[in-house]
Design a protein around this motif. Structure first.
Motif, PDB file in Angstrom:
ATOM      1  N   LEU A   1     -31.307 -43.431  44.585  1.00 16.71           N
ATOM      2  CA  LEU A   1     -31.059 -42.244  43.776  1.00 16.71           C
ATOM      3  C   LEU A   1     -30.603 -41.110  44.683  1.00 16.71           C
ATOM      4  O   LEU A   1     -31.259 -40.783  45.666  1.00 16.71           O
ATOM      5  N   THR A   2     -29.468 -40.513  44.361  1.00 11.03           N
ATOM      6  CA  THR A   2     -28.934 -39.396  45.148  1.00 11.03           C
ATOM      7  C   THR A   2     -28.695 -38.197  44.249  1.00 11.03           C
ATOM      8  O   THR A   2     -28.463 -38.333  43.042  1.00 11.03           O
ATOM      9  N   ASP A   3     -28.717 -37.036  44.855  1.00  2.00           N
ATOM     10  CA  ASP A   3     -28.588 -35.790  44.102  1.00  2.00           C
ATOM     11  C   ASP A   3     -27.248 -35.702  43.369  1.00  2.00           C
ATOM     12  O   ASP A   3     -27.167 -35.198  42.251  1.00  2.00           O
ATOM     13  N   ASP A   4     -26.183 -36.235  43.987  1.00  6.19           N
ATOM     14  CA  ASP A   4     -24.852 -36.077  43.404  1.00  6.19           C
ATOM     15  C   ASP A   4     -24.731 -36.775  42.051  1.00  6.19           C
ATOM     16  O   ASP A   4     -24.094 -36.260  41.133  1.00  6.19           O
ATOM     17  N   VAL A   5     -25.324 -37.979  41.918  1.00  6.50           N
ATOM     18  CA  VAL A   5     -25.196 -38.686  40.639  1.00  6.50           C
ATOM     19  C   VAL A   5     -26.031 -38.020  39.551  1.00  6.50           C
ATOM     20  O   VAL A   5     -25.680 -38.084  38.369  1.00  6.50           O
ATOM     21  N   VAL A   6     -27.133 -37.382  39.933  1.00 10.91           N
ATOM     22  CA  VAL A   6     -27.934 -36.647  38.946  1.00 10.91           C
ATOM     23  C   VAL A   6     -27.151 -35.430  38.457  1.00 10.91           C
ATOM     24  O   VAL A   6     -27.086 -35.151  37.257  1.00 10.91           O
ATOM     25  N   ARG A   7     -26.532 -34.724  39.378  1.00 12.50           N
ATOM     26  CA  ARG A   7     -25.751 -33.535  39.009  1.00 12.50           C
ATOM     27  C   ARG A   7     -24.585 -33.880  38.091  1.00 12.50           C
ATOM     28  O   ARG A   7     -24.197 -33.078  37.231  1.00 12.50           O
ATOM     29  N   ALA A   8     -24.001 -35.056  38.271  1.00 13.85           N
ATOM     30  CA  ALA A   8     -22.840 -35.451  37.466  1.00 13.85           C
ATOM     31  C   ALA A   8     -23.213 -35.916  36.073  1.00 13.85           C
ATOM     32  O   ALA A   8     -22.364 -35.964  35.178  1.00 13.85           O
ATOM     33  N   ALA A   9     -24.480 -36.261  35.858  1.00  8.66           N
ATOM     34  CA  ALA A   9     -24.899 -36.868  34.592  1.00  8.66           C
ATOM     35  C   ALA A   9     -25.064 -35.829  33.485  1.00  8.66           C
ATOM     36  O   ALA A   9     -25.450 -34.689  33.730  1.00  8.66           O
ATOM     37  N   ASP A  10     -24.764 -36.250  32.263  1.00  7.51           N
ATOM     38  CA  ASP A  10     -25.091 -35.453  31.077  1.00  7.51           C
ATOM     39  C   ASP A  10     -26.456 -35.858  30.539  1.00  7.51           C
ATOM     40  O   ASP A  10     -27.211 -35.027  30.039  1.00  7.51           O
ATOM     41  N   VAL A  11     -26.740 -37.166  30.626  1.00  5.34           N
ATOM     42  CA  VAL A  11     -28.016 -37.704  30.156  1.00  5.34           C
ATOM     43  C   VAL A  11     -28.650 -38.510  31.287  1.00  5.34           C
ATOM     44  O   VAL A  11     -27.992 -39.376  31.867  1.00  5.34           O
ATOM     45  N   VAL A  12     -29.891 -38.209  31.599  1.00  9.59           N
ATOM     46  CA  VAL A  12     -30.639 -38.940  32.624  1.00  9.59           C
ATOM     47  C   VAL A  12     -31.817 -39.628  31.941  1.00  9.59           C
ATOM     48  O   VAL A  12     -32.646 -38.966  31.317  1.00  9.59           O
ATOM     49  N   ILE A  13     -31.851 -40.944  32.064  1.00  4.49           N
ATOM     50  CA  ILE A  13     -32.915 -41.717  31.417  1.00  4.49           C
ATOM     51  C   ILE A  13     -33.766 -42.389  32.478  1.00  4.49           C
ATOM     52  O   ILE A  13     -33.284 -43.216  33.257  1.00  4.49           O
ATOM     53  N   THR A  14     -35.027 -42.003  32.538  1.00  2.00           N
ATOM     54  CA  THR A  14     -35.947 -42.571  33.509  1.00  2.00           C
ATOM     55  C   THR A  14     -36.736 -43.705  32.875  1.00  2.00           C
ATOM     56  O   THR A  14     -36.991 -43.713  31.670  1.00  2.00           O
ATOM     57  N   MET A  15     -37.129 -44.652  33.718  1.00  2.00           N
ATOM     58  CA  MET A  15     -37.862 -45.827  33.263  1.00  2.00           C
ATOM     59  C   MET A  15     -38.974 -46.132  34.262  1.00  2.00           C
ATOM     60  O   MET A  15     -38.900 -47.082  35.024  1.00  2.00           O
ATOM     61  N   GLY A  16     -39.947 -45.280  34.302  1.00  2.00           N
ATOM     62  CA  GLY A  16     -41.089 -45.555  35.160  1.00  2.00           C
ATOM     63  C   GLY A  16     -41.008 -45.005  36.565  1.00  2.00           C
ATOM     64  O   GLY A  16     -41.764 -45.423  37.432  1.00  2.00           O
ATOM     65  N   CYS A  17     -40.108 -44.038  36.817  1.00  2.00           N
ATOM     66  CA  CYS A  17     -40.005 -43.506  38.186  1.00  2.00           C
ATOM     67  C   CYS A  17     -40.690 -42.153  38.329  1.00  2.00           C
ATOM     68  O   CYS A  17     -40.538 -41.476  39.345  1.00  2.00           O
ATOM     69  N   GLY A  18     -41.411 -41.726  37.311  1.00  2.00           N
ATOM     70  CA  GLY A  18     -42.218 -40.521  37.419  1.00  2.00           C
ATOM     71  C   GLY A  18     -41.400 -39.263  37.642  1.00  2.00           C
ATOM     72  O   GLY A  18     -40.387 -39.036  36.993  1.00  2.00           O
ATOM     73  N   ASP A  19     -41.854 -38.444  38.592  1.00  2.00           N
ATOM     74  CA  ASP A  19     -41.225 -37.150  38.835  1.00  2.00           C
ATOM     75  C   ASP A  19     -40.212 -37.184  39.970  1.00  2.00           C
ATOM     76  O   ASP A  19     -39.836 -36.142  40.508  1.00  2.00           O
ATOM     77  N   SER A  20     -39.751 -38.367  40.362  1.00  2.00           N
ATOM     78  CA  SER A  20     -38.863 -38.463  41.518  1.00  2.00           C
ATOM     79  C   SER A  20     -37.437 -38.020  41.223  1.00  2.00           C
ATOM     80  O   SER A  20     -36.646 -37.810  42.118  1.00  2.00           O
ATOM     81  N   CYS A  21     -37.099 -37.866  39.943  1.00  2.00           N
ATOM     82  CA  CYS A  21     -35.735 -37.489  39.573  1.00  2.00           C
ATOM     83  C   CYS A  21     -35.613 -35.969  39.514  1.00  2.00           C
ATOM     84  O   CYS A  21     -36.388 -35.302  38.825  1.00  2.00           O
ATOM     85  N   PRO A  22     -34.654 -35.383  40.230  1.00  2.00           N
ATOM     86  CA  PRO A  22     -34.482 -33.927  40.195  1.00  2.00           C
ATOM     87  C   PRO A  22     -34.156 -33.434  38.785  1.00  2.00           C
ATOM     88  O   PRO A  22     -33.483 -34.124  38.021  1.00  2.00           O
ATOM     89  N   ILE A  23     -34.630 -32.260  38.460  1.00  2.00           N
ATOM     90  CA  ILE A  23     -34.392 -31.668  37.143  1.00  2.00           C
ATOM     91  C   ILE A  23     -33.388 -30.534  37.282  1.00  2.00           C
ATOM     92  O   ILE A  23     -33.596 -29.602  38.066  1.00  2.00           O
ATOM     93  N   TYR A  24     -32.299 -30.620  36.539  1.00  2.00           N
ATOM     94  CA  TYR A  24     -31.283 -29.573  36.541  1.00  2.00           C
ATOM     95  C   TYR A  24     -31.064 -29.097  35.111  1.00  2.00           C
ATOM     96  O   TYR A  24     -31.120 -29.894  34.165  1.00  2.00           O
ATOM     97  N   PRO A  25     -30.792 -27.807  34.928  1.00  2.00           N
ATOM     98  CA  PRO A  25     -30.561 -27.297  33.572  1.00  2.00           C
ATOM     99  C   PRO A  25     -29.273 -27.861  32.972  1.00  2.00           C
ATOM    100  O   PRO A  25     -28.349 -28.254  33.696  1.00  2.00           O
ATOM    101  N   GLY A  26     -29.236 -27.911  31.644  1.00  2.00           N
ATOM    102  CA  GLY A  26     -28.029 -28.334  30.958  1.00  2.00           C
ATOM    103  C   GLY A  26     -27.888 -29.833  30.799  1.00  2.00           C
ATOM    104  O   GLY A  26     -26.852 -30.318  30.342  1.00  2.00           O
ATOM    105  N   LYS A  27     -28.914 -30.576  31.180  1.00  6.65           N
ATOM    106  CA  LYS A  27     -28.870 -32.030  31.053  1.00  6.65           C
ATOM    107  C   LYS A  27     -29.955 -32.494  30.085  1.00  6.65           C
ATOM    108  O   LYS A  27     -30.986 -31.844  29.938  1.00  6.65           O
ATOM    109  N   GLN A  28     -29.718 -33.629  29.479  1.00  4.64           N
ATOM    110  CA  GLN A  28     -30.722 -34.222  28.594  1.00  4.64           C
ATOM    111  C   GLN A  28     -31.509 -35.254  29.390  1.00  4.64           C
ATOM    112  O   GLN A  28     -30.924 -36.157  29.985  1.00  4.64           O
TER     113      GLN A  28
END
Length: 219
Positions: A151-178
């Motif tokens: 998981l890298t910051d760039d792919v999170v920033r590019a996403a409109d929808v981020v769907i997690t499946m058991g990875c807890g709080d490891s995914c960065p949170i950015y405004p404007g994304k679902q």
């Protein structure tokens, strides 16, 4: 060799020449968007990240090329340098060896280009789960060329929808994304029958997601 290359390759098999060629090729691909130094940094960092987990060094350069290219595309999208024509969906699980790979492949199959999909892992495994590969093959989807990606910051920033499946709080949170969290069992502990059940559960979810995304795009 630049100091950056030296530091990245310390302790690893020296693929400097191959990585240099990959950097040159991607510099041409992203000409006018990224400087050669930025591309080189992404290539060597991607190589290092994959080398930490990959068991098969033979294909490491090829996977590095694909991984770095996708990260650069994501970075360009997040900066508005590349058109963002369709919704971007990112699936994230811990190992990127089962659930998120299944979800990405199934959404790709159903979307047929209407959505762009990525997947990643907060602690990527070395290989995909064999039961997952087999279950997906039964559904007509070949995962033999796929590989776990960190998981890298760039792919999170590019996403409109981020769907997690058991990875807890490891995914960065950015405004404007679902952000969605799907409670899906990990197929790592399942046999083929169990992997099939998880595949079918994910399949229903991704079809619902696709309907929501394409309906919202129409409006």
């Amino acid at each position: 060799m630049t100091e950056h290359r030296k530091s990245v390759l310390t302790g690893l098999t020296d693929d400097t020449a191959v990585l240099g060629r990959i950097s040159e090729d991607l510099t041409q691909k992203f000409i006018g968007i990224f400087a050669a130094e930025t591309v080189e940094r992404y290539v060597f960092e991607s190589y290092t990240a994959l080398a930490r987990t990959s068991r098969i060094h033979t294909y490491l350069a090829a996977t590095t090329s694909r991984f770095a290219a996708d990260r650069l595309r994501a970075l360009a999208q997040s900066k508005g340098a590349i058109a963002h024509d369709v919704p971007e969906v990112l699936f994230v699980c811990v190992h990127n060896a089962g659930r998120s790979q299944m979800a990405a492949a199934l959404l790709n199959k159903h979307a047929q280009g209407a959505v762009h999909v990525r997947s990643a892992g907060s602690a990527p495994a070395a290989d995909l789960e064999p039961s997952v590969v087999a279950a997906m093959a039964e559904a007509g989807i070949d995962l033999s060329e796929e590989f776990p990606k960190p998981l890298t910051d760039d792919v999170v920033r590019a996403a409109d929808v981020v769907i997690t499946m058991g990875c807890g709080d490891s995914c960065p949170i950015y405004p404007g994304k679902q952000y969605l969290d799907w409670k899906i069992e990990d197929p790592a502990t399942k046999d083929l029958a169990g992997a099939r059940e998880i595949r079918d559960e994910i399949d229903l979810l991704v079809q619902e997601l696709l309907t929501e995304l394409t309906t919202s795009e129409e409006h």
